[in-house]
Write an enzyme that holds these catalytic residues in place. Structure first.
Site, short mmCIF file in Angstrom:
data_model
loop_
_atom_site.label_atom_id
_atom_site.label_comp_id
_atom_site.label_asym_id
_atom_site.label_seq_id
_atom_site.Cartn_x
_atom_site.Cartn_y
_atom_site.Cartn_z
N ALA A 22 0.72 3.57 7.45
CA ALA A 22 0.99 4.96 7.78
C ALA A 22 -0.32 5.71 8.06
O ALA A 22 -0.30 6.86 8.47
CB ALA A 22 1.75 5.62 6.65
N ASN B 223 0.81 -1.21 0.00
CA ASN B 223 0.00 0.00 0.00
C ASN B 223 0.86 1.27 0.00
O ASN B 223 1.04 1.90 -1.03
CB ASN B 223 -0.97 -0.02 1.18
N ASP B 224 1.41 1.61 1.16
CA ASP B 224 2.16 2.86 1.25
C ASP B 224 3.32 2.94 0.25
O ASP B 224 3.63 4.01 -0.25
CB ASP B 224 2.72 3.04 2.67
N VAL B 225 3.93 1.79 -0.04
CA VAL B 225 5.13 1.79 -0.89
C VAL B 225 4.83 2.04 -2.36
O VAL B 225 5.73 2.15 -3.17
CB VAL B 225 5.94 0.47 -0.74
N VAL B 226 3.51 2.11 -2.71
CA VAL B 226 3.17 2.43 -4.10
C VAL B 226 2.36 3.72 -4.19
O VAL B 226 1.79 4.04 -5.21
CB VAL B 226 2.36 1.27 -4.76
#
Lengths: 468, 95
Positions: free
Chosen positions: A435, A394-397
């Site tokens: 996050a 999720n956050d990493v994209v």
């Protein structure tokens, strides 16, 4: 005795020489990890180094009785082997945290034991006591810190950060008091102070790791890895043993570098991670960004697009580990490859709960490592990719990390999935990432969400592809 | 040089070696790196053996404490190396 008849100085030198050989084997072992081809050999070198170190120590002139040693070796060895053979690959972060705690506690016991044995021999001096204090408090913090990390990873404790007012002041106070008792011990040889200091260090381990949230766990695990090395170093100083100092320094710098890599991959400073409080789960704002809404797609639609693509990239995240979807992902890869579609995997440095977590899970399901790419290697390829399939990341994209200055993720390097022609995100619900940030990618025109459990959705895709 | 000073030399130089060797580790193998460094950080077993072997097979505090230290470090050594071996055996190239 093997060493009788030799001068004590010579005996010391002989042991030091053999320990040097062990040290070299450890360095060779770590060097082997530079490539998967040489890694297994490297592990063998490291084992050899440990074997040399342990067997040599058994012949040390001051070692007079063997019952307790053998009992510990056999019991610990059996338990360690059984755990290592039975542990599931998805539980690797927990196992590593648990093992860190053992090293920490072991260092505490060694410090206490060394104190008594040197006191009996009348060899205590203030330098030694400073070193003993260091070994004991680093070990103690490693121990309880790792216990908490284990509890969070095993979900015995909430992975949410536990924060309360005045926390940092409490930690600072505990730290100062701990050093105070340590100094008192070194000056007066008060065993009580030694124990109080160790007790405070144990407490400090708890209070330092409790406020750190689930998403920061890769940093915490790396940091504790580093601490376990420094604990070994301090023990080396107490024993005047260069093997321990060198090995501890290798492990310590390894953990420190990993922490640095993880922090950089999250665009966070190590200080902000240690202070904690990041990574609580807050409800996602489901309001549309800029008037756009989220599109959802049926499993069959996604399968159809995949079937008509030439190149697809799969992006795994922690969600894949939770759903144990790595094996069906491999099946999906095979089905796609049969249809002559190029399949690659893209891994963000902080995907999962520890460094390299995703690589291990993909390797476990027999996905060849030369299909798996790191962020820097593959980021330029997204723009000529037909379909990106995001499984539990999720956050990493999240492109907000590049575009939205107000986002807490801003500045974090991401996988540029949004550049692909079509992106599918397999997701259980609209919940935000760790996050607690809404993902801007979901509102892009070329992105659609496929709702459901990662494993079930992937199975559905395989079925549709086989029928189609 | 005092023994402590020699120790500091060894320590600093080892950190430099560690720095160079660890940056050479491929990111794909960061999990086995942690597992194997975990195993070798159990080198404290050297200290543990020295503590556990001082007595005469009695039930003194030193020996019991030493036994605990050997026991815990041994879990780490065996657990760490075996699990590293398991992980690394899974990494395969395309056939």
């Amino acid at each position: 005795m093997l060493t009788s008849g030799l001068s004590p100085e010579l005996i010391k030198d002989i042991f030091a020489a053999v320990y040097l050989v062990a040290t070299l084997f450890f360095i060779l072992g770590l060097k082997g990890l530079s490539s998967p081809k040489t890694a297994l050999k490297g592990n063998t070198y490291a084992m050899l180094g440990m074997l040399i170190a342990v067997v040599t120590t058994l012949f040390y002139p001051t070692v007079k009785s063997y019952y307790w040693i053998l009992a510990g070796l056999i019991l610990g060895g059996t338990i360690g082997t059984v755990i290592a053979l039975r542990i599931q690959m998805t539980a690797m972060p927990q196992l590593v945290a648990a093992l860190h705690s053992f090293v920490g506690l072991s260092a505490v016991f060694v410090a206490i034991g060394t104190y008594f044995s040197h006191k009996q021999a009348g060899e205590l001096n203030s330098t030694l006591m400073v070193e003993l204090a260091a070994g004991s408090f680093i070990g103690a913090i490693t121990f309880t810190g790792s216990v908490i990390a284990f509890g969070k990873l095993q979900e015995l404790l909430s992975s949410n950060p536990l924060i309360f007012k005045g926390q940092h002041y409490l930690n600072l106070l505990l730290g100062l008091v701990m050093f105070g008792f340590g100094a008192h011990f070194a000056m007066t040889d008060s065993f009580v102070s030694f124990m109080v200091m160790t007790g405070i260090a144990l407490l400090l381990g708890f209070t330092l790791v409790l406020p750190i949230g689930g998403a920061d766990m890769p940093v915490v695990v790396s940091m504790l890895n580093s601490y376990s090395g420094w604990a070994a170093c301090a023990t080396g100083f107490t024993l005047k043993n260069n093997l321990l100092i060198t090995t501890g320094a290798l492990v310590g710098s390894s953990g420190a570098i990993l922490s640095y890599i993880m922090c950089k991959a999250m665009n966070r400073s190590i200080i902000s991670v240690i202070l904690g409080g990041f990574g609580g789960e807050t409800a996602a704002a489901s309001t549309a960004v800029g008037g756009k809404t989220v599109k959802s797609a049926a499993v069959e639609d996604a399968a159809f697009m995949l079937e008509n693509s030439k190149k697809c990239i799969i992006v795994p995240g922690y969600g894949m580990a939770v759903a144990q979807a790595q094996h069906v992902i491999k099946e999906l890869m095979l089905v796609l490859q049969e249809k002559e579609i190029e399949v690659k995997f893209a891994i963000h440095p902080v995907a999962g709960r520890m460094p390299g977590h995703m690589n291990v899970l993909l390797a476990e399901s027999d996905i060849p490592y030369d299909c798996v790419f790191e962020m820097d290697e593959i980021n330029s390829e997204f723009s000529n990719t037909d379909v990106v399939l995001i499984v539990g990341a999720n956050d990493v994209v999240n492109p907000a990390a590049k575009t939205d200055k107000s986002s807490p993720l801003y500045g974090m390097p991401i996988l540029d999935c949004y550049k692909a022609r079509q992106v599918y995100v397999i997701k259980r619900s609209m919940r935000a990432g760790y996050a607690g940030v809404d993902n801007a990618l979901f509102y892009y025109d070329n992105c659609a969400l496929v709702f459901g459990d990662a494993k079930a959705v992937t199975e559905g895709m395989i079925k549709a592809l086989k029928e189609g | 040089m005092s023994e402590t000073m020699i120790g500091i030399y060894v320590f600093v130089l080892s950190c430099v070696i560690g720095y160079h060797v660890i940056w050479g580790v491929t990111p794909a193998l960061h999990t086995p790196l942690m597992a194997v460094t975990n195993a070798i950080s159990a080198i404290v077993i050297v200290g543990a053996i020295l503590v556990a072997g001082t007595g005469d097979n009695g039930f003194t505090v030193v020996e019991v404490v030493g036994f605990m230290a050997v026991f815990l470090a041994a879990i780490n050594i065996f657990g760490g190396f075996v699990v590293t071996n398991r992980i690394l055996s899974m990494f395969k190239k395309k056939k």
